[in-house]
Each structure stands twice: as structure tokens, then as C-alpha cells.
Design a protein around this motif. Structure first.
Motif, PDB file in Angstrom:
ATOM      1  N   GLY A  46       1.963  10.267  -6.871  1.00 56.59           N
ATOM      2  CA  GLY A  46       1.636   9.045  -7.595  1.00 56.59           C
ATOM      3  C   GLY A  46       0.825   8.073  -6.773  1.00 56.59           C
ATOM      4  O   GLY A  46       0.073   7.269  -7.312  1.00 56.59           O
ATOM      5  N   GLY A  47       1.006   8.104  -5.452  1.00 56.98           N
ATOM      6  CA  GLY A  47       0.197   7.277  -4.564  1.00 56.98           C
ATOM      7  C   GLY A  47      -1.110   7.972  -4.230  1.00 56.98           C
ATOM      8  O   GLY A  47      -1.478   8.991  -4.825  1.00 56.98           O
ATOM      9  N   PHE A  48      -1.823   7.426  -3.243  1.00 58.92           N
ATOM     10  CA  PHE A  48      -3.136   7.954  -2.885  1.00 58.92           C
ATOM     11  C   PHE A  48      -3.155   8.427  -1.440  1.00 58.92           C
ATOM     12  O   PHE A  48      -2.563   7.801  -0.559  1.00 58.92           O
ATOM     13  CB  PHE A  48      -4.216   6.879  -3.067  1.00 58.92           C
ATOM     14  N   GLY A  49      -3.861   9.526  -1.226  1.00 58.69           N
ATOM     15  CA  GLY A  49      -4.118  10.002   0.121  1.00 58.69           C
ATOM     16  C   GLY A  49      -5.466   9.510   0.598  1.00 58.69           C
ATOM     17  O   GLY A  49      -6.172   8.776  -0.099  1.00 58.69           O
ATOM     18  N   SER A  50      -5.874   9.955   1.779  1.00 61.49           N
ATOM     19  CA  SER A  50      -7.127   9.482   2.350  1.00 61.49           C
ATOM     20  C   SER A  50      -8.334  10.121   1.690  1.00 61.49           C
ATOM     21  O   SER A  50      -9.378   9.487   1.537  1.00 61.49           O
ATOM     22  CB  SER A  50      -7.147   9.765   3.850  1.00 61.49           C
ATOM     23  N   CYS A  51      -8.207  11.389   1.295  1.00 59.63           N
ATOM     24  CA  CYS A  51      -9.334  12.159   0.786  1.00 59.63           C
ATOM     25  C   CYS A  51      -8.921  12.925  -0.474  1.00 59.63           C
ATOM     26  O   CYS A  51      -7.731  13.100  -0.733  1.00 59.63           O
ATOM     27  CB  CYS A  51      -9.832  13.148   1.848  1.00 59.63           C
ATOM     28  N   THR A  75     -10.672   6.876   1.725  1.00 58.69           N
ATOM     29  CA  THR A  75     -10.472   5.723   0.838  1.00 58.69           C
ATOM     30  C   THR A  75     -10.611   4.398   1.579  1.00 58.69           C
ATOM     31  O   THR A  75     -10.939   3.386   0.962  1.00 58.69           O
ATOM     32  CB  THR A  75      -9.095   5.787   0.162  1.00 58.69           C
ATOM     33  N   ARG A  76     -10.373   4.390   2.896  1.00 56.90           N
ATOM     34  CA  ARG A  76     -10.579   3.151   3.649  1.00 56.90           C
ATOM     35  C   ARG A  76     -12.034   2.724   3.587  1.00 56.90           C
ATOM     36  O   ARG A  76     -12.352   1.542   3.413  1.00 56.90           O
ATOM     37  CB  ARG A  76     -10.165   3.335   5.114  1.00 56.90           C
ATOM     38  N   GLY A  77     -12.934   3.694   3.775  1.00 64.26           N
ATOM     39  CA  GLY A  77     -14.349   3.387   3.711  1.00 64.26           C
ATOM     40  C   GLY A  77     -14.768   2.870   2.348  1.00 64.26           C
ATOM     41  O   GLY A  77     -15.579   1.936   2.236  1.00 64.26           O
ATOM     42  N   VAL A  78     -14.217   3.460   1.293  1.00 63.75           N
ATOM     43  CA  VAL A  78     -14.524   3.001  -0.062  1.00 63.75           C
ATOM     44  C   VAL A  78     -14.101   1.548  -0.234  1.00 63.75           C
ATOM     45  O   VAL A  78     -14.877   0.708  -0.717  1.00 63.75           O
ATOM     46  CB  VAL A  78     -13.826   3.890  -1.105  1.00 63.75           C
TER      47      VAL A  78
END
Length: 430
Positions: free
Chosen positions: A247-252, A211-214
Motif C-alpha cells: 500500500g505504501g511506496f518503494g523507491s523504484c 521517488t526522491r528525485g521525482v
């Protein structure tokens, strides 16, 4: 096969009857406190569950509570702007110490952290002389105008290009520097990083996809006004699959626990795509709210982790984005402001830090200041408007530190975001 099955059934029957099912006599023992020796203590059950993390939290919590108990009966806490400015100015005046060579691949980041901190505290604290130094440094790293590596001779990277574009946006187009950015080349490079699943590699050949790359790709493209359907195809689906049961987001997709940094990257990306309503917003609000620790008053980045000043932005920024889109305020801004001003700065050491007893650094100085700015303001944005048109109003319920209004999607002063995007209002060259 039948013999193996009979042995399995015999073993299961033995376990059920001889071990699990056997009767045990009930033993009752009544203990009267008066009968205990004065030296004896009753150990709480939680004692058996202590870990390195819980022990560290006890130490941090005690330090935080000591600060609150000592300071809260005194004057209202204030941001020591001039003191922190001294710390930031040093970065542009002297060579950094040898122990900071580990940040050699983070040169654009350091320029962004320091320059942004100065601009957030006062819009005129970033001087023209310093702006020219920033421009010279970045175009020495990439003489052709992008994409940018972390330093001289290093591979182009999404994170360092994002930081470089942010740093250049802070330079107010001094000497026409914005026109030196090669948008066409950066756009083609972003396309080359695109993955079939909608994600982006952070670097050609060896980069990871998360998600960092996105976020870095979408932030770069939107700031340079070149976010096309071709670039954003499949990205929404990728981001939706990164929201997990917490509820939050992970990296992949589907594999990671929720994390403050990844959650911000996903939330800001969804705001750029104007697709926040495509995820489970209620669960995201609950997750952000749960990251604010009641006793410390600041944010942690994951469940059962320590408070850290940088999450004032990573989690606080996610909450500010949701607030701007009409989902309400999901954390105590006053409590977070208390943590930043009481616990992330000290009179003996300039700069801001993650928690008491830690040393200040450029990274935490920037993100603590961004978080502080967001506690002292309220945000609104029309659902159909791009995030650079977000509006910021002072919060009358909270004392002001006189900080520049910041855009939580980009982590930059609002005026710089708008001026930068407006400058690139023309279509990309074919």
C-alpha cells in the motif's frame, strides 16, 4: 533424456513414500504445571524467532514505557521551545565540530533544517542577520543562482537544490534574494535530468532515479511556479508503478518494499500533480495507519522496524496530505504528540531526537517539529486547488504548542510557501 526422466521420477517417488509419506507413531505427553521444577520455565515459541531487530525493539520499547510510566502521572508535556532555540542558534554562531565534516555535501540541508525549525517554533525567531548569512552561503555555493550543489565546487544535485530553494523561501526575500534565483537555468537543468520512464536523475551522469528525485523536481518546479506539462509528462505513470502490494511506496517501480520516506515523496508528488485519486488510496491509508506502533505511539518507517521521530513527518505528512483531500484521519494524533513530547526531547539535552537514549540532531529536530505541528492541526484542500492553497485549522481536541502552521506537502510554514510561489507568478523567460 528418458533415463534422466526415469531417475527424476524414481527420486520423487522415494521422497514421497520413504520420507514425506512414511507413517510415524503418534506420541502424546501431558505435562502438569505442578510437576515442573520451580526453576524450569516454558519458553514461548516467539523466542525462537528473535532477531537483532526484535531485540532492539524490546530495548526501545522498555525505554519508552519507562518514560510514560514516570511522566504520565505528572503535568501535561510541553515543547521546551526556548531550550531547543539555544541548540539551533549555536549552529549559526560557531564553527561546527570536525566530526560533522561528513555533512559537507549537505550544507543546504543543514541550513533548511535549522532555519525551518526556528520558524516553525516562532515565525520571528529567524532573524534578518541569519537570513543574510543563509543567502550568502547558498549563493557562494551557486553564484549564478542555481542549480545548487551540496557545497563549494560540488556537482549540482536535486536534493541539495530542493533544500536550497526551501531555505531561500524561509528568508522572506530579504535584500531581494529571490530574484537572484535563475529559474530558467534551473528549469533547463530539471529537463536534462528527466528520464524516459517519467523519473528524474538526482544528478547528471552519476545520479540515481527514484521517488526522491521525482519529489524534489516537482517541489522545486512548483515552488518556482514553473511546473509545465513538459516537465511532468510520464511522472504519474512512474509514481503509480512505485506503489506496491503493501500500500505504501518503494523507491523504484516494482522492486522495493514500502518505506516512509519514499511514500512521502510519492504522496506529496501526487498532491502537486493533483492526482492522488489515481492510486489505491485505501491501501495507502492502511499502510500509514499500520506504521503507528501501539505501545510506542510513534511511527516506524517500514514493517517490523523501530520507531523513529523523523517519521512523524514522513508518514504523518503523508497522512496529513490525505486528510486535506478528504480521506479522513488514519492515525492517532494525540498518541503521536505524546511520543514526540515525551520521548523525543529530554530536559538535559536540547534539540529533538529519534528515540530515547539517542542524541538530538538538526535533522530530527526539524522533522519532529513538523510532525508535532501536524498533530495539533487539521487540514483541508479543495480537490482542484494546488497544494499551496491548503488550509490549516487548529485542532480543538489537542493541546497547542503554539507552532506555526506548516504545509505538509513542502515541509515549510504555510505563509512562506504562499509568499514564495506568489512572488514567481510570471511565466518563465523564453
Amino acid at each position: 533424456m528418458q533415463q534422466r526422466l526415469r531417475r527424476s521420477l524414481t527420486r520423487a517417488k522415494f521422497i514421497n513414500t520413504a520420507l514425506l509419506g512414511r507413517k510415524r507413531p503418534v506420541m502424546e505427553k501431558v505435562i502438569h504445571v505442578a510437576d515442573l521444577d520451580s526453576d524450569q520455565t516454558i519458553q514461548p515459541l516467539i523466542k525462537e524467532l528473535e532477531t537483532v531487530t526484535t531485540e532492539a525493539r524490546h530495548e526501545v520499547l522498555q525505554s519508552v514505557l519507562d518514560i510514560y510510566n514516570d511522566d504520565e502521572n505528572g503535568d501535561e508535556p510541553i515543547l521546551m521551545k526556548d531550550f531547543h532555540k539555544m541548540y539551533l542558534d549555536v549552529a549559526f554562531e560557531i564553527s561546527l565540530p570536525s566530526q560533522m565534516t561528513v555533512l559537507d555535501a549537505s550544507q543546504p540541508w543543514m541550513l533548511y533544517w535549522v532555519a525551518n525549525s526556528l520558524k516553525v517554533m516562532a515565525k520571528d525567531w529567524l532573524t534578518d542577520d541569519v537570513k543574510r548569512k543563509i543567502v550568502d552561503k547558498l549563493f557562494a555555493i551557486s553564484p549564478l543562482g542555481g542549480p545548487f550543489g551540496g557545497g563549494l565546487g560540488q556537482l549540482s544535485h536535486l536534493a541539495s537544490t530542493y533544500a536550497a530553494i526551501n531555505a531561500l523561501s524561509l528568508c522572506d526575500n530579504i535584500d531581494g534574494c529571490w530574484d537572484r534565483i535563475d529559474r530558467k537555468k534551473i528549469y533547463e537543468w530539471l529537463l536534462s535530468l528527466k528520464e524516459p520512464n517519467g523519473g528524474f536523475k538526482t544528478c547528471l551522469e552519476v545520479g540515481e532515479v527514484d521517488t526522491r528525485g521525482v519529489y524534489c523536481a516537482l517541489a522545486i518546479a512548483s515552488l518556482l511556479n514553473m511546473l509545465t506539462d513538459e516537465l511532468s509528462e510520464g511522472v504519474l505513470s512512474y509514481l503509480k508503478s512505485c506503489q506496491n502490494y503493501e500500500g505504501g511506496f518503494g523507491s523504484c517501480p516494482h522492486i522495493d518494499e514500502a518505506h516512509g520516506g519514499y511514500t512521502f515523496c510519492a504522496t506529496a508528488s501526487l498532491a502537486i500533480l493533483r492526482s492522488i485519486n489515481q492510486i489505491d488510496v485505501e491501501r495507502l491509508l492502511e499502510w500509514c495507519s499500520a506504521r503507528q506502533l501501539q505501545e510506542e505511539r510513534g511511527f516506524c518507517g517500514r514493517s517490523n522496524k523501530l520507531v523513529d521521530g523523523c517519521y512523524s513527518f514522513w508518514v504523518g505528512g503523508s497522512a496529513a496530505i490525505l486528510e486535506s483531500l478528504g480521506y479522513g484521519q488514519c492515525f492517532s494524533k494525540q498518541a503521536l504528540r505524546d511520543y514526540i513530547l515525551y520521548c523525543c526531547q529530554e530536559k538535559e539535552q536540547p534539540g529533538l531526537r529519534d528515540k530515547p537514549r539517542a542524541h538530538s540532531d538538526f535533522y530530527h529536530t526539524n522533522y519532529c517539529l513538523l510532525g508535532l505541528a501536524m498533530t495539533e492541526n487539521s487540514y483541508t484542500c479543495a480537490s482542484n486547488d494546488p497544494p499551496y492553497k491548503m488550509k490549516c485549522d487548529s485542532n480543538d481536541q489537542i493541546s497547542s504548542s503554539g507552532l506555526t502552521h506548516v504545509n505538509p506537502v513542502y515541509g515549510l510554514p504555510m505563509k512562506n510557501v504562499k509568499n514564495f510561489i506568489d512572488h514567481f507568478d510570471s511565466a518563465l523567460p523564453s
